[in-house]
Design an enzyme around this catalytic site. Structure first.
Site, mmCIF file in Angstrom:
data_model
loop_
_atom_site.group_PDB
_atom_site.id
_atom_site.type_symbol
_atom_site.label_atom_id
_atom_site.label_comp_id
_atom_site.label_asym_id
_atom_site.label_seq_id
_atom_site.Cartn_x
_atom_site.Cartn_y
_atom_site.Cartn_z
ATOM 1 N N TYR A 43 13.284 11.818 31.939
ATOM 2 C CA TYR A 43 12.192 12.622 32.498
ATOM 3 C C TYR A 43 11.626 13.552 31.416
ATOM 4 C CZ TYR A 43 9.822 15.969 35.553
ATOM 5 O OH TYR A 43 8.882 16.782 36.134
ATOM 6 N N SER A 89 3.750 34.395 63.856
ATOM 7 C CA SER A 89 5.200 34.558 63.704
ATOM 8 C C SER A 89 5.872 33.916 64.914
ATOM 9 C CB SER A 89 5.558 36.028 63.584
ATOM 10 O OG SER A 89 5.177 36.675 64.757
ATOM 11 N N GLU A 121 14.770 22.542 63.540
ATOM 12 C CA GLU A 121 14.873 22.651 62.085
ATOM 13 C C GLU A 121 15.424 24.017 61.701
ATOM 14 O OE1 GLU A 121 10.327 23.320 60.826
ATOM 15 O OE2 GLU A 121 10.663 21.637 62.157
ATOM 16 N N ARG A 144 1.665 35.032 53.467
ATOM 17 C CA ARG A 144 1.269 35.217 54.859
ATOM 18 C C ARG A 144 0.595 36.578 55.054
ATOM 19 N NH1 ARG A 144 4.378 37.410 59.126
ATOM 20 N NH2 ARG A 144 3.566 36.801 61.151
ATOM 21 N N TYR A 233 6.848 23.195 56.676
ATOM 22 C CA TYR A 233 7.247 23.136 58.086
ATOM 23 C C TYR A 233 6.098 23.085 59.080
ATOM 24 C CZ TYR A 233 6.961 28.270 57.715
ATOM 25 O OH TYR A 233 6.552 29.549 57.496
ATOM 26 N N CYS A 416 47.849 54.563 38.152
ATOM 27 C CA CYS A 416 47.997 53.681 39.309
ATOM 28 C C CYS A 416 48.248 54.521 40.566
ATOM 29 C CB CYS A 416 49.159 52.722 39.069
ATOM 30 S SG CYS A 416 49.565 51.751 40.523
HETATM 31 S S1 IVH Z 1 7.243 27.803 62.135
HETATM 32 C C1 IVH Z 1 3.855 29.078 64.612
HETATM 33 N N1 IVH Z 1 9.390 26.829 61.013
HETATM 34 O O1 IVH Z 1 9.977 32.284 60.105
HETATM 35 C C2 IVH Z 1 5.019 28.687 63.845
HETATM 36 N N2 IVH Z 1 8.799 29.089 60.581
HETATM 37 O O2 IVH Z 1 8.503 34.392 62.303
HETATM 38 C C3 IVH Z 1 5.184 29.473 62.633
HETATM 39 N N3 IVH Z 1 10.310 30.222 59.011
HETATM 40 O O3 IVH Z 1 7.630 33.941 58.524
HETATM 41 C C4 IVH Z 1 6.379 29.287 61.839
HETATM 42 N N4 IVH Z 1 11.634 28.518 58.666
HETATM 43 O O4 IVH Z 1 8.077 31.771 57.342
HETATM 44 C C5 IVH Z 1 8.601 27.919 61.169
HETATM 45 N N5 IVH Z 1 11.247 25.846 60.033
HETATM 46 C C6 IVH Z 1 10.448 26.906 60.191
HETATM 47 C C7 IVH Z 1 10.691 28.120 59.540
HETATM 48 C C8 IVH Z 1 9.845 29.200 59.760
HETATM 49 C C9 IVH Z 1 11.381 29.790 58.370
HETATM 50 C C10 IVH Z 1 9.773 31.604 58.910
HETATM 51 C C11 IVH Z 1 8.302 31.665 58.690
HETATM 52 C C12 IVH Z 1 7.831 32.898 59.416
HETATM 53 C C13 IVH Z 1 8.971 33.245 60.302
HETATM 54 C C14 IVH Z 1 8.553 33.178 61.727
#
Ligand code: IVH
Length: 684
Positions: A43, A89, A121, A144, A233, A416
């Site tokens: 690589y 969130s 997940e 974000r 995700y 000690c």
């Molecule tokens: S879904 C509407 N999937 O968790 C769906 N979020 O409060 C939005 N996060 O800051 C998020 N792993 O960065 C989703 N597998 C996952 C995630 C994930 C980590 C974090 C995300 C967000 C917070 C959600």
């Protein structure tokens, strides 16, 4: 492809193009799929060739070339980015009842009592990002922020190898916003902090902070040096194209287009399956290569997600079921200094009890003086305690803003705390040690506890508390005194009835029959663990030969380097140690004769075995010991280096991995017959 200079710019352009396609493909296999196809050296060769061509033909350099991940000129500030679609969130669940309510609300809204399909997940503990692709090219990366506006971190995300600069394959929408988490795997975090410690720089409290700190660098060349990864995700803005109909299929499409997705992702039916997934991953949390703080469950069908919609800033169709927090704040009440078996003086933090990592913690290690200085911690401070899995709780940070006026500096003792001998620090070593040796009751206690422990002489019923009482009451001063104890001595102790005293005497007596390897281990020589003790025993065959060995002879033993050789030779040079050994032998401690065997001559020399699933006739430890006695290493996970996997009923992912790697797989019966063939395991 040749290494010669291309004949014309057109030839160069073609070669550059072919190289980029090849490199991107290898990059994808390495970072997104975890299935590298070529060695790193090959690589690197491709990368060097591409860089050389780009240097010779600067017109061919383009921002999406794999050579351009190194970071460019620092920014003076990040620009603001408005998210086309808000970045939401998630609501949290903390127990099964919360999860039941979540599922019920969904069924009620959908007016459907059938089981819902959920995508499960891990909730990665990192930083949420949005990556905008136009016509397959990475146009913008953003944090974000508050969900509506974030910061433009394009320069930084471009340096992350698992972020595709150009999408792969076909069928992706003209405009595609991919969302995911940027995080730092645990190993990279440890390495980063190790380097920082060596350079006396600030270390990061946890992988999440390290990821955030690395990503928010105005100089992307720094970000480029950090071991960051990005896992996709979800998607945000999509124009000029369509996506599959379920969340999991969308993620599989993202994977085909070049993204890393989480390999633990599953679609399951109904809430009970979600709870089972949560329990399974919770149990494996520590063994994952990255930190997670919970599991995210999402209604898998996108049309149902649409129907369910949002409340304020969180979707109704998803929830984060959190694991117990691994970090909490509490107060440092005091610091005590414990003296270990080798005299090491360890500062132990006494804490206001706090529930963290699933248990109540009231003590944490502070490691050594350097660590205290590095943390700048004082008694009375509010501290951040971390307890991950079965690891000893640690103090990882101090909340300086909450420091009371009464906070006191921690003074490392010069004498000690147990025997008043001087405490010394070997230059270059972090550990301070009590000079007292076996004069020090603390070291004596630890030496005896170690001698009695399961993997050493395995003296059933001789627990830590009992050893402490025996030493404190002067009933024993050296290990060999254990064998002079009488029933009268024992019954005089707290919580010791006649029956337990008798049992202990029987256990003491039967511990006298042992093996040379266990005896060597039981002596507690510095740096001599179980495996080293076993190697020493089989190499020398007799204790006399070991005791007389010079340092260079010792270094011929497998896995014994100059440090271990020095400690072993030093141990036997000291008269009081030779006397202790002689006293034990005089008390009747004995082991079967064995003929010395050089490592190379052992039948399983250089082999690595892995055990998985349930073994029925042997315990794991017995199987491990027997394999090690034949020269094999016994590892915890399957890799290309594994020679053989022994799989019992209930074997799971290790078996699957071994199958995929084409590794020799055997069952317990086959293991037993192999062991017997080599004269091991008659007792089973
Ligand atoms: S879904 C509407 N999937 O968790 C769906 N979020 O409060 C939005 N996060 O800051 C998020 N792993 O960065 C989703 N597998 C996952 C995630 C994930 C980590 C974090 C995300 C967000 C917070 C959600």
């Amino acid at each position: 492809m040749s290494d010669n200079h291309p004949e014309s710019p057109a030839d160069a352009a073609r070669e550059v193009d072919a190289l980029r396609t090849q490199i991107n493909d290898h990059n994808y296999r390495y970072y997104a799929l975890d299935e590298p196809q070529i060695p790193d050296a090959e690589y690197d060769r491709l990368m060097r060739r591409l860089a050389a061509l780009e240097a010779d033909f600067p017109d061919l350099v383009s921002p999406d070339s794999p050579t351009q991940r190194v970071g460019s000129t620092p920014l003076s500030a990040f620009e603001t980015v408005s998210h086309e679609l808000p970045m939401l969130s998630l609501d949290n669940a903390f127990d099964e009842a919360d999860m039941g309510n979540f599922n019920r609300r969904i069924q009620e809204r959908l007016k459907d009592t059938a089981e819902i399909e959920y995508a499960c997940e891990p909730k990665l503990d990192g930083i949420a990002v949005s990556l905008l692709y136009r016509d397959g090219k990475l146009e913008r990366g953003a944090t974000r922020g508050d969900g509506t506006t974030g910061e433009n971190i394009t320069q930084n995300v471009r340096t992350i190898d698992s972020v595709p600069l150009r999408l792969m394959g076909q069928g992706y929408p003209a405009v595609l916003e991919v969302r995911g988490e940027i995080y730092m795997p645990k190993a990279g975090f440890e390495r980063l902090n190790q380097t920082a410690r060596e350079r006396d720089e600030k270390v990061f409290v946890n992988p999440r902070n390290a990821a955030a700190g690395s990503l928010r660098q105005l100089d992307a060349r720094i970000t480029a040096q950090r071991p960051l990864e990005m896992c996709a995700y979800s998607v945000g803005l999509v124009e000029g194209g369509t996506l599959p109909e379920t969340h999991t299929d969308v993620l599989y499409a993202l994977q085909r287009w070049g993204f890393k997705i989480n390999r633990e992702m599953r679609a399951v039916q109904g809430i009970d399956a979600c709870l089972a997934y949560y329990a399974d991953l919770g149990a494996r949390r520590q063994s994952l290569s990255y930190d997670i703080d919970g599991i995210v469950f999402k209604v898998n069908r996108l049309d149902l997600q649409q129907t369910l919609g949002f409340v304020s800033r969180a979707p109704r169709w998803a929830i984060a079921y959190k694991f117990p927090a691994q970090e909490e704040m509490t107060r440092l009440l005091d610091v005590e200094f414990q003296v270990g078996r080798t005299g090491a003086v360890t500062p132990v933090a006494r804490l206001e009890p706090v529930f963290v990592g699933g248990v109540t913690v009231s003590n944490a290690t502070l490691h050594n003086q350097d660590e205290i200085e590095r943390l700048g911690v004082r008694i009375g401070d509010t501290v951040i305690v971390r307890r991950a899995g079965d690891v000893i709780p640690q103090i990882v940070g101090v909340v300086e803003s909450q420091r009371p006026d009464s906070a006191r500096t921690i003074v490392f003792p010069e004498a000690c705390p147990v025997c008043s001998s001087p405490v010394e620090r070997v230059p270059g070593e972090a550990v301070a040690r009590c000079d007292g040796g076996l004069i020090c009751p603390a070291q004596r206690k630890e030496a005896i506890k170690h001698y009695a422990s399961r993997k050493a002489m395995d003296i059933d019923g001789l627990g830590d508390k009992l050893v402490e009482q025996l030493v404190d009451r002067d009933l024993i001063t050296a290990v060999a005194d254990l064998y002079t104890l009488s029933k009268e001595n024992l019954v005089s102790l707290e919580r010791m009835g006649e029956k337990s005293a008798e049992n202990l005497l029987v256990a003491l007596d039967s511990s006298k029959t042992t093996t040379l390897a266990k005896f060597i281990y039981a002596l507690g020589i510095r740096e001599v663990g179980e495996a080293t003790a076993r190697n020493l025993a089989s190499h020398f065959g007799t204790l006399e030969a070991l005791a007389q060995a010079e340092e260079d002879t010792l270094q011929a033993v497998r896995d014994v380097g100059p440090v271990v050789a020095h400690f072993v030779a030093e141990f036997f040079r000291q008269a009081h140690n030779r006397e202790a050994v002689a006293a034990l032998q005089a008390a009747g401690v004995n082991w079967p004769e064995q003929t010395p065997v050089k490592a190379e001559a052992l039948p399983l020399n250089d082999q690595t075995w892995v055990l998985t699933g349930t073994l029925e006739q042997l315990t794991r430890d017995q199987a491990k010991e027997a394999l090690q006695a034949l020269g094999a290493k016994v590892a915890g996970s399957v890799s290309a280096k594994t020679t053989c996997l022994v799989a019992g009923p209930g074997a799971g992912s290790k078996l699957a991995k071994a199958e995929s790697l084409g590794i020799d797989i055997r069952d317990e019966a086959q293991l037993l017959s192999l062991l017997r063939e080599h004269g091991q395991g008659e007792e089973w």
